[in-house]
Design a protein around this motif. Structure first.
Motif, PDB file in Angstrom:
ATOM      1  N   GLU A 152       1.009  -1.140   0.076  1.00 49.57           N
ATOM      2  CA  GLU A 152      -0.042   0.018   0.082  1.00 49.57           C
ATOM      3  C   GLU A 152       0.887   1.255  -0.108  1.00 49.57           C
ATOM      4  O   GLU A 152       0.594   2.145  -0.736  1.00 49.57           O
ATOM      5  CB  GLU A 152      -0.707   0.019   1.156  1.00 49.57           C
ATOM      6  N   VAL A 153       2.119   1.306   0.691  1.00 51.39           N
ATOM      7  CA  VAL A 153       2.849   2.324   0.880  1.00 51.39           C
ATOM      8  C   VAL A 153       3.507   2.660  -0.535  1.00 51.39           C
ATOM      9  O   VAL A 153       3.958   3.569  -1.065  1.00 51.39           O
ATOM     10  CB  VAL A 153       3.920   2.414   1.957  1.00 51.39           C
ATOM     11  N   THR A 158       4.608   5.504  -5.832  1.00 52.94           N
ATOM     12  CA  THR A 158       4.754   5.433  -7.279  1.00 52.94           C
ATOM     13  C   THR A 158       3.438   5.884  -8.185  1.00 52.94           C
ATOM     14  O   THR A 158       3.393   5.839  -9.203  1.00 52.94           O
ATOM     15  CB  THR A 158       5.233   4.067  -7.761  1.00 52.94           C
ATOM     16  N   ALA A 159       2.480   6.408  -7.358  1.00 53.65           N
ATOM     17  CA  ALA A 159       1.207   6.857  -7.955  1.00 53.65           C
ATOM     18  C   ALA A 159       1.144   7.731  -8.918  1.00 53.65           C
ATOM     19  O   ALA A 159       2.100   8.776  -8.676  1.00 53.65           O
ATOM     20  CB  ALA A 159       0.231   6.725  -6.719  1.00 53.65           C
ATOM     21  N   THR A 163      -5.304   8.755  -9.614  1.00 50.99           N
ATOM     22  CA  THR A 163      -5.494   7.324  -9.215  1.00 50.99           C
ATOM     23  C   THR A 163      -5.662   7.286  -7.397  1.00 50.99           C
ATOM     24  O   THR A 163      -5.391   8.616  -7.029  1.00 50.99           O
ATOM     25  CB  THR A 163      -4.339   6.429  -9.287  1.00 50.99           C
ATOM     26  N   LYS A 164      -6.397   6.419  -7.066  1.00 53.97           N
ATOM     27  CA  LYS A 164      -6.710   6.340  -5.659  1.00 53.97           C
ATOM     28  C   LYS A 164      -5.593   6.504  -4.644  1.00 53.97           C
ATOM     29  O   LYS A 164      -5.694   6.975  -3.637  1.00 53.97           O
ATOM     30  CB  LYS A 164      -7.346   4.996  -5.279  1.00 53.97           C
ATOM     31  N   SER A 165      -4.249   6.128  -5.080  1.00 54.81           N
ATOM     32  CA  SER A 165      -3.201   5.997  -4.063  1.00 54.81           C
ATOM     33  C   SER A 165      -2.434   7.170  -4.375  1.00 54.81           C
ATOM     34  O   SER A 165      -1.317   7.302  -3.515  1.00 54.81           O
ATOM     35  CB  SER A 165      -2.276   4.887  -4.591  1.00 54.81           C
ATOM     36  N   TYR A 166      -2.812   8.138  -5.198  1.00 53.93           N
ATOM     37  CA  TYR A 166      -1.946   9.284  -5.436  1.00 53.93           C
ATOM     38  C   TYR A 166      -2.268  10.301  -4.329  1.00 53.93           C
ATOM     39  O   TYR A 166      -3.445  10.668  -3.960  1.00 53.93           O
ATOM     40  CB  TYR A 166      -2.380  10.171  -6.996  1.00 53.93           C
ATOM     41  N   GLY A 167      -0.919  10.965  -3.813  1.00 48.75           N
ATOM     42  CA  GLY A 167      -1.194  11.771  -2.767  1.00 48.75           C
ATOM     43  C   GLY A 167      -0.155  12.569  -2.337  1.00 48.75           C
ATOM     44  O   GLY A 167       0.967  12.659  -3.121  1.00 48.75           O
ATOM     45  N   ARG A 168       0.063  12.940  -0.861  1.00 51.37           N
ATOM     46  CA  ARG A 168       1.102  13.499  -0.478  1.00 51.37           C
ATOM     47  C   ARG A 168       2.136  12.819  -0.416  1.00 51.37           C
ATOM     48  O   ARG A 168       3.404  13.407  -1.137  1.00 51.37           O
ATOM     49  CB  ARG A 168       0.885  14.051   0.893  1.00 51.37           C
ATOM     50  N   ALA A 259      -7.767  17.714  -6.037  1.00 53.53           N
ATOM     51  CA  ALA A 259      -6.199  17.495  -5.511  1.00 53.53           C
ATOM     52  C   ALA A 259      -5.873  16.436  -6.403  1.00 53.53           C
ATOM     53  O   ALA A 259      -4.598  16.522  -6.997  1.00 53.53           O
ATOM     54  CB  ALA A 259      -6.282  17.137  -4.218  1.00 53.53           C
ATOM     55  N   GLU A 260      -6.355  15.237  -6.513  1.00 48.60           N
ATOM     56  CA  GLU A 260      -5.650  14.023  -6.985  1.00 48.60           C
ATOM     57  C   GLU A 260      -5.717  14.323  -8.818  1.00 48.60           C
ATOM     58  O   GLU A 260      -5.042  13.391  -9.388  1.00 48.60           O
ATOM     59  CB  GLU A 260      -6.613  12.828  -7.005  1.00 48.60           C
ATOM     60  N   GLU A 261      -6.148  15.437  -9.304  1.00 52.76           N
ATOM     61  CA  GLU A 261      -6.342  15.679 -10.693  1.00 52.76           C
ATOM     62  C   GLU A 261      -4.942  16.495 -11.037  1.00 52.76           C
ATOM     63  O   GLU A 261      -4.388  16.399 -12.161  1.00 52.76           O
ATOM     64  CB  GLU A 261      -7.397  16.592 -11.341  1.00 52.76           C
ATOM     65  N   LEU A 262      -4.249  16.935 -10.135  1.00 50.03           N
ATOM     66  CA  LEU A 262      -3.156  17.743 -10.622  1.00 50.03           C
ATOM     67  C   LEU A 262      -1.867  17.188 -10.395  1.00 50.03           C
ATOM     68  O   LEU A 262      -1.518  16.230  -9.611  1.00 50.03           O
ATOM     69  CB  LEU A 262      -2.986  18.985  -9.269  1.00 50.03           C
TER      70      LEU A 262
END
Length: 278
Positions: A152-153, A158-159, A163-168, A259-262
């Motif tokens: 999960e990490v 690498t997201a 995508t759902k995993s894309y973030g900080r 946020a997840e679109e940027l």
């Protein structure tokens, strides 16, 4: 590969020294020598290199790193019980292995190193992300980081956008490093088996960040955006206190996006907009 000294099988080492994996330390021992060798190879040539390993436990990956020709291996181990087993490996590779009994979260890597090093580690799950953040902040000390995380990490590191995993964590890691997903490892390969799949990831620190931005401002912008990731940016960025729509316009980003679109480039543009005094 260098000549490998004759050492007892890892299961014998664990039995001899009573090394039952401790859940409180996030321990899951990897005993498959084919897998430990594969992890070491992911870091590229180790010949003559200085390598840091975190949480070596009974020393399966330690053996693989030394067998791959590392010039010096510094192993940081918090668990006192593992020190005798590691001492046996140090004796088998004279002058190659330095074992430090300390906590990797608090140790100052600058005191260990004369120059750039590679980090190779099967990270304890409970401290993996804080350790990664710590190393990213001093990435100039490291030529590469080959690390095992729970899947999960690794997905978050690498997201890509949308995508759902894309973030900080995706943004921070990819802004500062080239990231490469290596391979997954089944829970069955570990003693005891964890409840999740593990994934090896290699990070190569960039000479300079991917796009210009103040790191503190970028972190604040990204945190605000993803703290309410389902909201449009004109709402999620309001806690930052500036004229949100003006900042978004300055960065060329529509206020209705999320946020997840940027992309990382767009987040950096937004950080630069927030860095300007209005």
């Amino acid at each position: 590969m260098t000549d490998t000294p004759a050492l007892p099988p890892l299961r014998e080492v664990i039995a001899k020294h009573g090394l039952r994996a401790e859940k409180s330390l996030g321990q899951n021992f990897l005993l498959d020598l084919n897998l430990t060798g594969r992890i070491a190879r992911c870091a590229g040539s180790l010949k003559g290199e200085t390598v840091i390993e975190i949480g070596p436990g009974p020393g399966g990956l330690t053996r693989a790193i030394l067998a791959a020709g590392a010039g010096k291996l510094i192993a940081v181990e918090k668990d006192t019980r593992c020190l005798p087993a590691l001492a046996e490996i140090a004796a088998a590779w004279p002058g190659k292995l330095e074992v430090i009994h300390d906590d990797a979260l608090t140790i100052d890597e600058a005191t260990l190193l004369d120059g750039p090093a590679k980090i190779i580690a099967n990270l304890p799950y409970n401290v993996a992300t804080p350790l990664l953040i710590k190393w990213l902040k001093q990435r100039g000390r490291f030529s590469s980081l080959t690390l095992m995380f729970q899947k999960e990490v690794a997905d978050r590191i690498t997201a890509v956008p949308r995508t759902k995993s894309y973030g900080r964590l995706s943004i921070l890691c990819q802004w500062l490093c080239e990231t490469r997903r290596e391979f997954d490892i089944s829970p069955r390969a570990f003693t005891p088996p964890p409840k999740v799949t593990s994934t090896v990831v290699t990070l190569i620190p960039r000479a300079s960040p991917l796009f210009p931005a103040d790191p503190d401002i970028l972190e604040k912008v990204v945190a605000a955006a993803f703290n309410q990731r389902r909201k449009m940016l004109r709402a999620s960025l309001k806690p930052l206190g500036a004229n949100t729509e003006a900042k978004l316009e300055k960065a060329g980003i529509a206020p209705t996006r999320r946020a997840e679109e940027l992309s990382i480039e767009e987040f950096c543009a937004l950080a630069r907009a927030y860095a300007e005094t209005a």
